[in-house]
Design a protein around this motif. Structure first.
Motif, short mmCIF file in Angstrom:
data_model
loop_
_atom_site.label_atom_id
_atom_site.label_comp_id
_atom_site.label_asym_id
_atom_site.label_seq_id
_atom_site.Cartn_x
_atom_site.Cartn_y
_atom_site.Cartn_z
N ARG A 82 0.83 -1.22 0.00
CA ARG A 82 0.00 0.00 0.00
C ARG A 82 0.86 1.27 0.00
N HIS A 83 1.91 1.29 0.81
CA HIS A 83 2.75 2.49 0.90
C HIS A 83 3.57 2.67 -0.38
N GLU A 86 1.35 4.45 -2.78
CA GLU A 86 1.29 5.89 -2.51
C GLU A 86 2.54 6.58 -3.06
#
Length: 165
Positions: A82-83, A86
């Motif tokens: 997820r990071h 981003e």
């Protein structure tokens, strides 16, 4: 202690003595400190697997690719999460801001992006973008033998820690 992320170009040279820059890449890898944490991006693993599959289908000798995959298995993997997603969005947006005329709709495919000043194609692919996003996300030192990657990303992503061998 340094945290290092190896790029595909570096790994593919590291285990292939036929490459012109093999000695420099090998020396660099041997000079990592024993306390350094050296990772292989899961994207690099995917690119190596693609190279193996494509070469096999073309009837080419894949001995060196198999050896590279076997040697690469000794490194811990840096996964995409997820990071990373981003960081990917941020990095891609900053590349677009740096190189493209954003008053026009950017081409969908990164491979088709052209520098607004020179009109030259950036020659950056999505896999490079994912690997750079991993390096930014985790503040890894990205080690590559791809000067083009450095030339394209450094002007737009100032905090990218990059070593070109």
């Amino acid at each position: 202690m340094e945290q290092v992320l190896l790029d595909t170009n570096f790994v593919s040279v590291l285990f292939d003595q036929r490459r012109p820059n093999f000695a420099a890449v090998k020396a660099c890898a041997q000079n990592f400190a024993s306390t350094d944490l050296v990772y292989l991006s899961v994207v690099v693993l995917a690119e190596l697997r693609y190279g193996l599959e494509a070469a096999q289908r073309a009837g080419q000798d894949v001995t060196h690719i198999r050896q590279t995959l076997a040697e690469a298995a000794n490194y811990p993997l840096a996964e995409v999460g997820r990071h990373t997603a981003e960081a990917y969005g941020e990095v891609k947006a900053r590349l677009a801001e740096h190189y493209l005329d954003l008053s026009r709709r950017p081409p969908r495919w990164l491979e088709n992006w052209q520098d607004r000043v020179s009109a030259q194609t950036l020659q950056v692919d999505e896999n490079d973008l994912w690997i750079v996003a991993q390096a930014i996300e985790r503040d890894y030192l990205l080690v590559t033998s791809d000067q083009r990657l450095a030339d394209r990303f450094r002007p737009a992503i100032a905090e990218l820690r990059l070593l070109v061998v």
